[in-house]
Enzyme design. Structure first.
Site, mmCIF file in Angstrom:
data_model
loop_
_atom_site.group_PDB
_atom_site.id
_atom_site.type_symbol
_atom_site.label_atom_id
_atom_site.label_comp_id
_atom_site.label_asym_id
_atom_site.label_seq_id
_atom_site.Cartn_x
_atom_site.Cartn_y
_atom_site.Cartn_z
ATOM 1 N N ARG A 119 0.848 -1.195 0.000
ATOM 2 C CA ARG A 119 0.000 0.000 0.000
ATOM 3 C C ARG A 119 0.886 1.250 0.000
ATOM 4 O O ARG A 119 1.957 1.258 0.618
ATOM 5 C CB ARG A 119 -0.846 -0.036 1.272
ATOM 6 C CG ARG A 119 -1.847 1.084 1.434
ATOM 7 C CD ARG A 119 -2.987 0.943 0.515
ATOM 8 N NE ARG A 119 -4.139 1.744 0.955
ATOM 9 C CZ ARG A 119 -5.166 2.027 0.160
ATOM 10 N NH1 ARG A 119 -5.196 1.601 -1.099
ATOM 11 N NH2 ARG A 119 -6.188 2.716 0.620
ATOM 12 N N THR A 399 -9.942 0.065 -10.051
ATOM 13 C CA THR A 399 -8.910 -0.704 -9.357
ATOM 14 C C THR A 399 -8.868 -1.973 -10.160
ATOM 15 O O THR A 399 -9.695 -2.160 -11.040
ATOM 16 C CB THR A 399 -9.334 -0.987 -7.894
ATOM 17 O OG1 THR A 399 -9.263 0.230 -7.151
ATOM 18 C CG2 THR A 399 -8.471 -1.997 -7.181
HETATM 19 O O1 DON Z 1 -8.015 0.927 -1.477
HETATM 20 C C1 DON Z 1 -9.182 1.191 -1.688
HETATM 21 O O2 DON Z 1 -10.093 0.748 -1.027
HETATM 22 C C2 DON Z 1 -9.545 2.070 -2.855
HETATM 23 N N1 DON Z 1 -8.427 2.917 -3.187
HETATM 24 C C3 DON Z 1 -9.945 1.221 -3.974
HETATM 25 C C4 DON Z 1 -10.426 2.025 -5.128
HETATM 26 C C5 DON Z 1 -11.179 1.205 -6.068
HETATM 27 O O3 DON Z 1 -11.426 0.056 -5.903
HETATM 28 C C6 DON Z 1 -11.668 1.888 -7.247
HETATM 29 N N2 DON Z 1 -12.254 0.929 -8.098
HETATM 30 N N3 DON Z 1 -12.951 0.492 -8.748
#
Ligand code: DON
Length: 591
Positions: A119, A399
């Site tokens: 992360r 994501t």
């Molecule tokens: O880490 C997280 O929870 C977010 N940054 C995830 C973002 C995300 O899944 C966007 N997607 N579709």
């Protein structure tokens, strides 16, 4: 009335009818298939992709193919994961990345499981109020946590892949070999698929203001078309440096210097020192059971595993099977579980290296028992009574998740991201590297919703070197004999956790295969705003009336959620069953 035909002839008709059915059955869409009755009720699904040895399910067929070629040449699931993650940075730039971060869950064939946390970390210059103006209001636009140079955390992807490879790679492939497919894709280009040209065009407004991003992604304003061969020469050169000098190059070499210089020129927070200090960490996965099946998922700094397990624990006390898969009763109970677990997320969760997070309490079965007592079958709770907060809407999201199982039975479930689609929208000059806007996953102003409408608390406030709380939920579920049953994960911001939840209950409670479980319509509730989001065509009118009658609010804007990628191991044969979400363009590839 006298019978015109004697009885035996009637039987003959019946027999003829049956013979006809058997003759045409193979060409009928509802022909004989080994699917459970419940699953048939949900919807038709294509069959999962089958392979005897290894399987990669990702959102890009090119990237899946890269992974399978590593597996075929004797690489293990972790070797393949490194190559797939790097390839996705080229073929799926909205989320695949070098400039972001994520989580890789690894399960070895002997049952050991581990979690690689890569992360992003907050730059040293960041602080609790870094995204607030003088009046204490959230900064909007450039300077905010969602777009531009100041939105980025220190990227973890390269360090995470390095750590995974060093500790869990087969040893048959070195780093440079696994970078090569990505370098070639960037240097030689690939034909742009429709979905990618569409998604790039959608970035027009966001990216036009950043010359480097405009050059790379908008073809300098001329845009790319479906079928064009798309090359990314600067990204290819970055990959070449990574091959030549190794992964630390990203953090200490020319790539690091280019990133730091561009950040400095543009008032960014991130420095060369920050890059040098980035560390990926190995963490102990969370383990629990759902109806006796072991579940292994991601610990903090993701909230995914803890929230998922809390919801599963609550639901375990109800007989979902007999309620029916798309019934208002099941949706009601899932919503009540989601409401409670997301309220806990908001209150209790943050980077456990910095703040105390009561994970053990959240995933305790006795706690779930207490939570269940507050749930009434005939009436919705309100989020205000479960805990107070302030509602807002949702925004677009990106994501990506991929799942890999190798011939030996090792498995990887990897979710990584730039946060929003194309992250901060800024490409670092001279590198081809697009940066994340992961700083928005912190509570930029605790108690005020972020881009996903999520309310988060003090525990997730910004602090130097801290990791923002995530919802990413790469997860393994085991059969009762302890062998891997399936692995799954998804993008979707906060909906990630609920997507994984529903895939798990679809399989465990309703006996679906991995493709059916991924295809089935989903719902989402995240405590605040206090509403159930459902998918277009995903809920019957009388089901929604039954939910409203209980006191639930339903969203006015149904929308699709997630892009799950899963692999299930067929029990009797060991065949790998790969499934990509029909909500996006991915494809599993196996051998
Ligand atoms: O880490 C997280 O929870 C977010 N940054 C995830 C973002 C995300 O899944 C966007 N997607 N579709």
């Amino acid at each position: 009335m006298k019978r015109l035909l004697p009885m035996p002839s009637k039987h003959l008709f019946a027999r003829l009818f049956l013979i006809c059915v058997f003759l045409v059955a193979p060409v009928l869409p509802f022909g004989p298939r080994e699917v459970s009755h419940e699953a048939m009720v949900v919807a038709a699904s294509r069959e999962p992709v089958r392979a005897a040895h290894g399987m990669v399910a990702s959102t890009s067929k090119i990237a899946s193919t890269v992974g399978v070629s590593v597996l075929k040449r004797g690489g293990n699931a972790v070797d393949a994961a490194v190559a797939v993650a790097l390839a996705l940075a080229v073929t799926y730039p909205a989320a695949g990345n070098l400039g972001g971060g994520g989580f890789m869950m690894i399960r070895l064939r002997d049952g050991r499981a581990t979690a690689i946390d890569y992360r992003e970390m907050a730059p040293a210059a960041s602080h609790r109020n870094v995204y607030l103006d003088r009046d204490g209001n959230l900064v909007k636009g450039e300077g905010s946590s969602t777009i531009g140079y100041r939105a980025s955390g220190v990227p973890g992807t390269v360090a995470g892949l390095e750590l995974a490879l060093k500790k869990y790679g087969s040893g048959k492939f070195n780093w440079a070999q696994l970078v090569e497919p990505a370098r070639r894709l960037a240097a030689e280009g690939f034909q742009l698929p429709y979905n990618l040209t569409r998604s790039l065009r959608a970035q027009r407004e966001n990216m036009e203001r950043y010359p480097e991003s405009k050059k790379v992604y908008l073809n300098n304003g001329k845009f790319f078309n479906e079928g064009d061969v798309w090359r990314q020469p600067e990204l290819a050169a970055t990959f070449a440096r990574l091959q030549r000098f190794g992964p630390r190059e990203f953090y200490e070499g020319q790539t690091a210097r280019l990133i730091a210089e561009d950040m400095k020129r543009n008032n960014g927070l991130l420095t060369l020192e920050d890059l040098k200090n980035y560390v990926a960490k190995e963490r102990v996965p969370l383990r629990s059971t759902y109806r006796g099946y072991e579940v292994v998922s991601m610990p903090p700094p993701s909230s995914g595993g803890a929230v998922l397990i809390e919801m599963l624990n609550i639901l375990e006390g109800f007989d979902l099977l007999h309620m029916g898969v798309a019934s208002s009763e099941r949706y009601h109970l899932m919503t009540e579980a989601m409401r409670r677990a997301f309220a806990d997320r908001a209150e209790y969760m943050g980077d456990a290296d910095f703040v105390k997070v009561p994970v053990a309490g959240m995933i305790d079965k006795a706690y779930a028992e207490r939570q269940r007592r507050g749930i009434k079958m005939e009436r919705a709770s309100t989020s205000a009574e479960v805990r107070a907060g302030r509602p807002t809407g949702y925004e677009s999201e990106e994501t990506t998740h991929f799942t890999i199982v190798d011939a030996a039975g090792n498995a990887v479930a990897n979710t990584y991201t730039l946060n929003d689609s194309y992250g901060s929208k800024v490409v670092m000059r001279g590198t081809g590297v697009l940066m994340n806007d992961e700083m928005d996953d912190f509570a930029a102003k605790p108690g005020t919703p972020n881009a996903y409408g999520l309310i988060q608390g003090e525990r997730n406030a910004v602090a130097p070197r801290k990791r923002p709380l995530s919802a990413m939920t790469p997860t393994f579920v085991m059969r009762k004999d302890g062998t891997l049953w399936f692995a799954v994960g998804s993008p979707g911001g906060p909906t990630i956790i609920n997507t994984v939840l529903q895939v798990i209950t679809n399989i465990v409670d309703f006996d679906m295969n991995i493709q059916q479980a991924i295809d089935a319509p989903r719902i989402h509730h995240q405590w605040l705003p206090d509403e159930i989001v459902y998918e277009p065509y995903g809920m019957s009118a009388d089901t929604s009336r039954a939910l409203t009658a209980r006191g639930h609010q339903l969203t006015e804007k149904p929308r699709y959620m997630g892009d799950a990628q899963g692999i299930m191991i067929e029990e009797k044969t060991g065949v790998r069953l790969g499934a990509s979400d029909p909500r996006n363009f991915g494809e599993p590839v196996g051998y």
